[in-house]
Each structure stands twice: as C-alpha cells, then as structure tokens.
Write a protein that holds these residues in place. Sequence first.
Motif, PDB file in Angstrom:
ATOM      1  N   VAL A 204     -32.431  13.568  -7.243  1.00  0.00           N
ATOM      2  CA  VAL A 204     -32.511  12.167  -7.631  1.00  0.00           C
ATOM      3  C   VAL A 204     -31.906  11.350  -6.500  1.00  0.00           C
ATOM      4  N   ASN A 205     -32.592  10.285  -6.078  1.00  0.00           N
ATOM      5  CA  ASN A 205     -32.158   9.600  -4.856  1.00  0.00           C
ATOM      6  C   ASN A 205     -31.030   8.601  -5.046  1.00  0.00           C
ATOM      7  N   SER A 206     -30.519   8.463  -6.260  1.00  0.00           N
ATOM      8  CA  SER A 206     -29.340   7.627  -6.499  1.00  0.00           C
ATOM      9  C   SER A 206     -28.435   8.309  -7.505  1.00  0.00           C
ATOM     10  N   ALA A 207     -27.134   8.208  -7.256  1.00  0.00           N
ATOM     11  CA  ALA A 207     -26.146   8.691  -8.215  1.00  0.00           C
ATOM     12  C   ALA A 207     -25.240   7.540  -8.649  1.00  0.00           C
ATOM     13  N   TRP A 208     -25.727   6.310  -8.442  1.00  0.00           N
ATOM     14  CA  TRP A 208     -24.926   5.138  -8.787  1.00  0.00           C
ATOM     15  C   TRP A 208     -25.003   4.896 -10.294  1.00  0.00           C
ATOM     16  N   PRO A 209     -23.906   4.557 -10.974  1.00  0.00           N
ATOM     17  CA  PRO A 209     -22.588   4.249 -10.422  1.00  0.00           C
ATOM     18  C   PRO A 209     -21.572   5.382 -10.537  1.00  0.00           C
ATOM     19  N   ASP A 210     -21.970   6.534 -11.125  1.00  0.00           N
ATOM     20  CA  ASP A 210     -20.994   7.553 -11.498  1.00  0.00           C
ATOM     21  C   ASP A 210     -20.691   8.561 -10.400  1.00  0.00           C
ATOM     22  N   GLY A 211     -21.520   8.625  -9.369  1.00  0.00           N
ATOM     23  CA  GLY A 211     -21.223   9.505  -8.262  1.00  0.00           C
ATOM     24  C   GLY A 211     -22.049  10.769  -8.238  1.00  0.00           C
ATOM     25  N   GLU A 212     -21.847  11.526  -7.196  1.00  0.00           N
ATOM     26  CA  GLU A 212     -22.650  12.712  -6.912  1.00  0.00           C
ATOM     27  C   GLU A 212     -22.734  13.652  -8.110  1.00  0.00           C
ATOM     28  N   GLY A 213     -23.945  14.125  -8.361  1.00  0.00           N
ATOM     29  CA  GLY A 213     -24.167  15.064  -9.444  1.00  0.00           C
ATOM     30  C   GLY A 213     -24.457  14.412 -10.784  1.00  0.00           C
TER      31      GLY A 213
END
Length: 675
Positions: A646-655
């Motif tokens: 998935v190309n975004s992990a905003w706002p919670d962060g990686e993974g």
Amino acid sequence: MIHSQHDALVDIEAGDEPLSNRSANPFFADIAAQRVSRRGWMAGGMAAFMTGFLPAGSAEASATATGPQPSIGFQPVPVAVQDRITLPPGYSVQVLIPQGTMLDGSTGRPLVEMSGEEQGRAIGAHHDGMHFFPIEGRAPDQGSSTEGLLVLNHEYVEPRFMHARAAGLSLGAGRMPLEDGARNPDEALKEINAHGVSVVRIARGADGAWNVVADSRNRRVTAGTPMEIAGPARGHALMRTKYSPDGTRTRGTLNNCAHGVTPWNTYLTCEENWAGYFVNRVQAEQRPREQARYGVPVQQSRYNWDQARGGADEFVRFNATIQGADATADYRNEPNGFGWVVEINPFDPASTPVKRTALGRFAHEGVVFGPVAEGRPVVAYSGDDSTFEYIYKFVSRAPFQAASASGALLDEGTLYAAKFNADGTGEWLPLVHGQGPLTAANGFADQGEVLVNTRLAADTVGATKMDRPEWGAVDPVDGRVYFTLTNNSRRTEAQVDAANPRSRNAFGQIVRWREEGDDHAATRFAWDLFVIAGPEDNSRVAGDAALTADNTFACPDGLWFDADRRLWIQTDIGENEQLRGALAPFGNNAMLCANPVTGEIRRFLTGPVGQEITGVVTTPDRRTMFVNVQHPGATTTAADFAAGRVNSAWPDGEGRLPRSATIVITKNDGGVIGT
C-alpha cells in the motif's frame, strides 16, 4: 468531492457521474472566447487563457481593493511527493479523529475488525467539509477557541481498507466482491454507517493537544438515519416510497461532500454523487427522467448494498427497479430522496435532520451564504459538481430576523441558475413553475417537479454549462463570490467560453462575481476570473501574473475565506491523474493561501500520498486550524494491494492501512494561522 472526468466513460473515477447534460445550453468556454474577442485581447497562444481578467488599472479592479487586505507571512512550501504533511517553518501538526475513532473517546478496535454497528458509533470515512462550532452554541464563528463541536462530512468509503476479508484480494478503490452472489450484510452496514456526518466534541488540553470529549451531543448521522423532507417537494408524488407512503420522510444522507453553516448556527451537509448508490435494472432509455438526468445506473450500484444477503429493507431500498403496483409498494422513487441539502442541529442530538428541497436537487458540492442583514432575504449559493453542470443561487422569500431565524427560511424562496455572458455580465434565471418555459406543457406540473428535476429545469431556461463548479466562498469585505471550477477534460475547442477558457481543461480555474448594487439578492452580476490554474507557462492570476514555483497548483476544489480575508484554496487532483502526465509536476494535493486583492498566492501545505486536501476552518481566534485529509493511499493499484503493498501508511505509520483523518495546525509562537 468528485474527481477529474475523462473523455471515455469507462475511465471516470469510481463513483463519479457519467456525463448526463445533453442540453444545447451554451458552454462557459464559448463565452470566454467571445469575451476575448470583444475585449480586444491578442488572438492565440497565452492570450486565449487571459480572458476574463479585469485589467489591473481598471475601475472594476480598483473596486476590489477597498477595505483591509490580509497579511500572508509564511514561507511557501515546495511541491512534495512524500507520504507526510508538510507545513511552513514555524508550524506544527497533530492528527485528530481518524476513521474508526469512537465518539465516546474510548479506544475502539482496529478499523478492519469493527462491526457495522460499531462503525455507527465511530468517526466515519473520507472526511470532507467541516465546521468548528464554539461550545457556547450562540453563533457559528464566535465563542470559545479551545472547546467546541467539530461537525464533519464523510463523503464515501474505500472498502478494501475497512474489511478484514479484503486482505490479499486484487481490489482497487471500488466495491467489495460478492460472496456466493450476495453482499455480506454486516460489511454493507459498516459501509452505510461510515457515510454521513460526525458531530464530536473536542477540546484543547493544557499541553496544547486536542482530544475527543465524551458528550451527549456526540452522534453520527449516517446513510441510514431517518430524515424529514421539507419545502416544495415534501409530500410530492415523486417522493413517495414503501418507507414513506406520504412522501415526507426518507432514510440517510449520501456522498456528503462540502457543507454550509447557517446564520442561525446549524450545519448544512450537501449530497453530491448520490445517484450511483442506486440501481434501476431496466434499459437505460426506460429510466424516468429524474433518474436518467442524474445518472442512476442500470447494471449495478456503486457498492451493491441492494444485494445484501437476507433482503432486509434497509438494503433493498437501493434498488429503484419497479417491483410493485405503485410507488408505495417499492423503492422506484428512493433516489428522489437524495441530491438535497440537509440541515442538522449539532446542539440538539434528538433533532431529526431535514432535507431542504427548495435549494434544489443536484450533485451539491456545498452551500455558502451571502452576508445576512436584518430585514433582508437570506441568499445561498451552490455548485453542481459534475461535468457541464450549473451554479445556483437561492433567495429566501421571508426576510432574515435574527431573533426568529430558522431553517424554515430555506423552505420558501426562489432558486436561480446562473447564465454567464461574454461581455462579463451575468444573470440569474429563475427556476419557478409557471415562469418562462417551466410549465405543465413543457413537462413541469408544479414546483415540486421543477425541484426534483432541477438540472432539467436549468437546461430548459438556458443556464451556462460550467467546468465542474465545486466549493464557493464569499469575500467578507467586498462581498464578491468565488467558485472553484475544478477541471473538465471533456471540453472541446468548440466549447470554449469566457469563464471556461481552455479545451481539455486539466487544471481548472476560479471564477468570481459581484452582484449588481452589491445586493446578493439581485438578478444580475459582473464576473471575471481570479486565477487560471496550471503550470508556470500556462496559468494566470488576476492582474496578468503567471503562477510560479511557490504557488503553481491544479484542480482547485475546496475554498474558504477566513475572517481576515485570506482565501484558502485546496486541490483535488484525481487518483487517476496524481503524479502522472501533465499533472505530475504538481505533486501531492495541497492547500494554498491567496490575497484576493493583490492576487498573491503561496503554497501552505502538502499532503501524503494518494489523498485530497479538503475541508478547512479555524477557531474564532484563528490560532488553530482544522483541515481534512481524505482517502490517503487511494492511488494504490489493485495488484499492489493484493501483494500487500500500500503506497501510504498515513497517519498511523509503517505497516498500518491508511485512514482519512483531520489534522490540527498551530503556529509555534501561538500566532494567527497564515500570518
């Protein structure tokens, strides 16, 4: 908000309306071309794009310079492509109420594990238009700057980021696949409950952070909430359904895009691309005109809620196919309950939302009020956000009286559609039964039928086809009205006009006008273009300056004036165009700040990957700003999603899967935002 439209119907963004305006009405682009000729601008090249601007030294332009000018003091941020929020030096950001945040302030389960019922008690999806109501509840923009009710729209959903079953499936941003020929009913309920509006009390703590406060006024208004119908369409034969045989009620509000705030301190939520949520399984030419002109599909609905297993009435209602002896035996008229402006009293959790039908039925982007004055009519503007649709104005019949003002003012009055002329003038065409061509002989039996078929009425009177009119804003000093025209790649060279001056318009523009005699109830106006968006070599700002690296932008969408007269501009480059082709140089969607007098514009904010920036408001002291970030990660391809990329992990962060959320912006020195 709707995203950019393409020439081939198969290429339109998920949920967008197909082109449905087949009228012979004039195109704004044609009018622009005529105005170029009449004003004597040079032919060809960039001169064609300069049409509509007031010369910097003209009397008309000088009139806009009256009153105080806003200060813009921040350092502009560059175009960005990173998966984060970027702000000028000296500013800080906090993430608040992402989708799935529980309204009671408790820690809920991860979004993909939530049930449909739990989503109905939590912040919804795809945050959009929004207002901060000071907690005192006396006025929409006066009172506490540290505590209030934040009311926000939830436009639509991205099922693959909501359901555990989606993991590993090859899914884009559209619908979930059927299971054994049906939709999982709890998944469908979860999606229904993620739509609508959230009302949530928030407060700033001693540490400066904002948090949810448990309050009896915290509530969700969803796509299943009971609603009243008011105004001329109330009780009309076209509003009768199995749920409401007398045509006075409906359930839910859909595709809530931008909003409005009434002078009597209530919230208006606007239903934009609602038609695709329904289906009428007949030949396309057999649909009634109130469905065909709005694009109700004939094969399947946007999320297939009508196919939920078990056939519960709350799902069956999305099937508008004739199945009974008359309209009270099925849901053939259910789509007619949508496309309205809905009034919500955020301070009364027991109140029933009301659909104000006198404001017209179309793909409402939002609604913005002209300045109110005691004893004068209330005036509200709204854009129909679809290709070649119109701009509207409503003028109340009764005058505004502060002591007694209520939503009833929006139930009686005159709805107008805008006609833009090539000489820079314009007129408001009344959509009133019995006036002009809006007669029974022409298919309009009464005012209720005019309003249910607002688009057809505007076609009939000859309104001007626009390049997707979206948000509006009114200058608090000179009263001039601004509207974003986001883009229109379907416009041909032959369809260019003064207010829509480019064919295959990928970049959009902002039109503005001043009502005759500075009376917002007037029926004539004078217009020009504030900015033609685009790259440095293909753009213009009023006064004939090109955009620069500090302020180039494309696809203007959200628009809002703060009390100091700063004009905030938000962009919505659609998922199919972000970081691609001619739109690649603009990077991720952004927010800019403009001086309406000088034309100065600076880029203030850039957002994470795949999102749109939408919804903006400040506290009354203008020292805290709330902005919404919608659908981060939406540009993730189906193949990448299936592979777990998935190309975004905003706002919670990686993974973590991306979620729409509100951000809180403050200035580190405690100053006013934008200075």
